[in-house]
Design a protein around this motif. Sequence first.
Motif, PDB file in Angstrom:
ATOM      1  N   SER A   1      -8.082  -1.136  -2.774  1.00 57.37           N
ATOM      2  CA  SER A   1      -7.369   0.062  -2.324  1.00 57.37           C
ATOM      3  C   SER A   1      -6.276   0.471  -3.312  1.00 57.37           C
ATOM      4  O   SER A   1      -6.156   1.647  -3.669  1.00 57.37           O
ATOM      5  CB  SER A   1      -6.775  -0.199  -0.933  1.00 57.37           C
ATOM      6  OG  SER A   1      -5.986   0.889  -0.523  1.00 57.37           O
ATOM      7  N   LEU A   2      -5.486  -0.503  -3.765  1.00 55.38           N
ATOM      8  CA  LEU A   2      -4.427  -0.181  -4.730  1.00 55.38           C
ATOM      9  C   LEU A   2      -5.009   0.252  -6.075  1.00 55.38           C
ATOM     10  O   LEU A   2      -4.505   1.200  -6.700  1.00 55.38           O
ATOM     11  CB  LEU A   2      -3.483  -1.366  -4.914  1.00 55.38           C
ATOM     12  CG  LEU A   2      -2.434  -1.526  -3.832  1.00 55.38           C
ATOM     13  CD1 LEU A   2      -1.725  -2.877  -3.953  1.00 55.38           C
ATOM     14  CD2 LEU A   2      -1.419  -0.396  -3.868  1.00 55.38           C
TER      15      LEU A   2
ATOM     16  N   GLU B   1      -7.902   1.715  -6.609  1.00 48.61           N
ATOM     17  CA  GLU B   1      -8.479   3.055  -6.445  1.00 48.61           C
ATOM     18  C   GLU B   1      -7.400   4.124  -6.326  1.00 48.61           C
ATOM     19  O   GLU B   1      -7.560   5.235  -6.832  1.00 48.61           O
ATOM     20  CB  GLU B   1      -9.420   3.082  -5.247  1.00 48.61           C
ATOM     21  CG  GLU B   1     -10.711   2.340  -5.529  1.00 48.61           C
ATOM     22  CD  GLU B   1     -11.665   2.265  -4.350  1.00 48.61           C
ATOM     23  OE1 GLU B   1     -11.238   2.551  -3.190  1.00 48.61           O
ATOM     24  OE2 GLU B   1     -12.835   1.882  -4.574  1.00 48.61           O
ATOM     25  N   LYS B   2      -6.308   3.789  -5.673  1.00 53.47           N
ATOM     26  CA  LYS B   2      -5.207   4.742  -5.513  1.00 53.47           C
ATOM     27  C   LYS B   2      -4.706   5.244  -6.869  1.00 53.47           C
ATOM     28  O   LYS B   2      -4.308   6.396  -7.007  1.00 53.47           O
ATOM     29  CB  LYS B   2      -4.070   4.061  -4.737  1.00 53.47           C
ATOM     30  CG  LYS B   2      -2.872   4.934  -4.461  1.00 53.47           C
ATOM     31  CD  LYS B   2      -1.853   4.169  -3.619  1.00 53.47           C
ATOM     32  CE  LYS B   2      -0.642   5.014  -3.309  1.00 53.47           C
ATOM     33  NZ  LYS B   2       0.321   4.290  -2.464  1.00 53.47           N
ATOM     34  N   TYR B   3      -4.755   4.367  -7.890  1.00 51.07           N
ATOM     35  CA  TYR B   3      -4.275   4.731  -9.226  1.00 51.07           C
ATOM     36  C   TYR B   3      -5.415   4.860 -10.237  1.00 51.07           C
ATOM     37  O   TYR B   3      -5.189   4.823 -11.437  1.00 51.07           O
ATOM     38  CB  TYR B   3      -3.233   3.702  -9.695  1.00 51.07           C
ATOM     39  CG  TYR B   3      -1.977   3.791  -8.861  1.00 51.07           C
ATOM     40  CD1 TYR B   3      -1.001   4.735  -9.137  1.00 51.07           C
ATOM     41  CD2 TYR B   3      -1.804   2.963  -7.754  1.00 51.07           C
ATOM     42  CE1 TYR B   3       0.136   4.844  -8.342  1.00 51.07           C
ATOM     43  CE2 TYR B   3      -0.663   3.064  -6.970  1.00 51.07           C
ATOM     44  CZ  TYR B   3       0.291   3.999  -7.268  1.00 51.07           C
ATOM     45  OH  TYR B   3       1.420   4.116  -6.485  1.00 51.07           O
TER      46      TYR B   3
ATOM     47  N   ASN C   1       0.808  -1.217   0.000  1.00 44.73           N
ATOM     48  CA  ASN C   1       0.000   0.000   0.000  1.00 44.73           C
ATOM     49  C   ASN C   1       0.840   1.265   0.000  1.00 44.73           C
ATOM     50  O   ASN C   1       0.368   2.321  -0.387  1.00 44.73           O
ATOM     51  CB  ASN C   1      -0.980  -0.002   1.170  1.00 44.73           C
ATOM     52  CG  ASN C   1      -2.089  -1.011   0.971  1.00 44.73           C
ATOM     53  OD1 ASN C   1      -2.434  -1.348  -0.151  1.00 44.73           O
ATOM     54  ND2 ASN C   1      -2.637  -1.513   2.058  1.00 44.73           N
ATOM     55  N   THR C   2       2.094   1.155   0.410  1.00 43.75           N
ATOM     56  CA  THR C   2       2.945   2.342   0.416  1.00 43.75           C
ATOM     57  C   THR C   2       3.890   2.422  -0.769  1.00 43.75           C
ATOM     58  O   THR C   2       4.328   3.499  -1.131  1.00 43.75           O
ATOM     59  CB  THR C   2       3.782   2.406   1.716  1.00 43.75           C
ATOM     60  OG1 THR C   2       4.590   1.228   1.808  1.00 43.75           O
ATOM     61  CG2 THR C   2       2.902   2.519   2.943  1.00 43.75           C
TER      62      THR C   2
END
Length: 193
Positions: free
Chosen positions: A101-102, A104-106, A69-70
């Motif tokens: 989550s990953l 959506e982050k991108y 996630n980071t």
Amino acid sequence: MNILWDFDGTLFDTYPSLVEGFVHLSKKELDRAEVLKWLKKDSKTAFRHFGIDEGQREEYKRLYNHYANTSSVPFEHLEAVLSRGGDNIIVTHREKDSTISLLEKYDLRKYFKEIVSVEEQGFPRKPDSASYEYVLNSHQIDLVVGDRDLDLIPARKLKIKTVAFQNRDIEADFYLDSYGDFFPMVLQPLQNL
């Protein structure tokens, strides 16, 4: 064309985070290249090779999700392939929340019709074909993309064309080192079949 995708090492470059999580779990100073070699086979084999108890799997998931996630990023040119039309489905050993989550982050979540988290949804781990068979009940799948043999074994069993991503040591119909080559090296030859 509808595509079933693996996630780790296929859509996102998560191997650095998988390796870091594994090294942290081992509490040893392991050679990261050696760890990667074993993780590319599968995590169960890596656990056995390095003498890590299977009971540590939940902690390993927590650690690699934290690192992923980071620091994990999607592979270059991936969005162009995902946006070409057709349904995209993910079948992964990763937890669904972490996968979403990953994505959506991108801003990639919009390209996927379904995400199947193998163990969370009660399927046996790949290379068992049960999760792929589940997908085939609701989606026509034309192609499976994965970076490890365990991603492609179920596809071969189900007679679906395969792409090995950044791994020429496994059996596949097509080999791809960059998604920038997807259209000339995979899509065009498939359309000519």
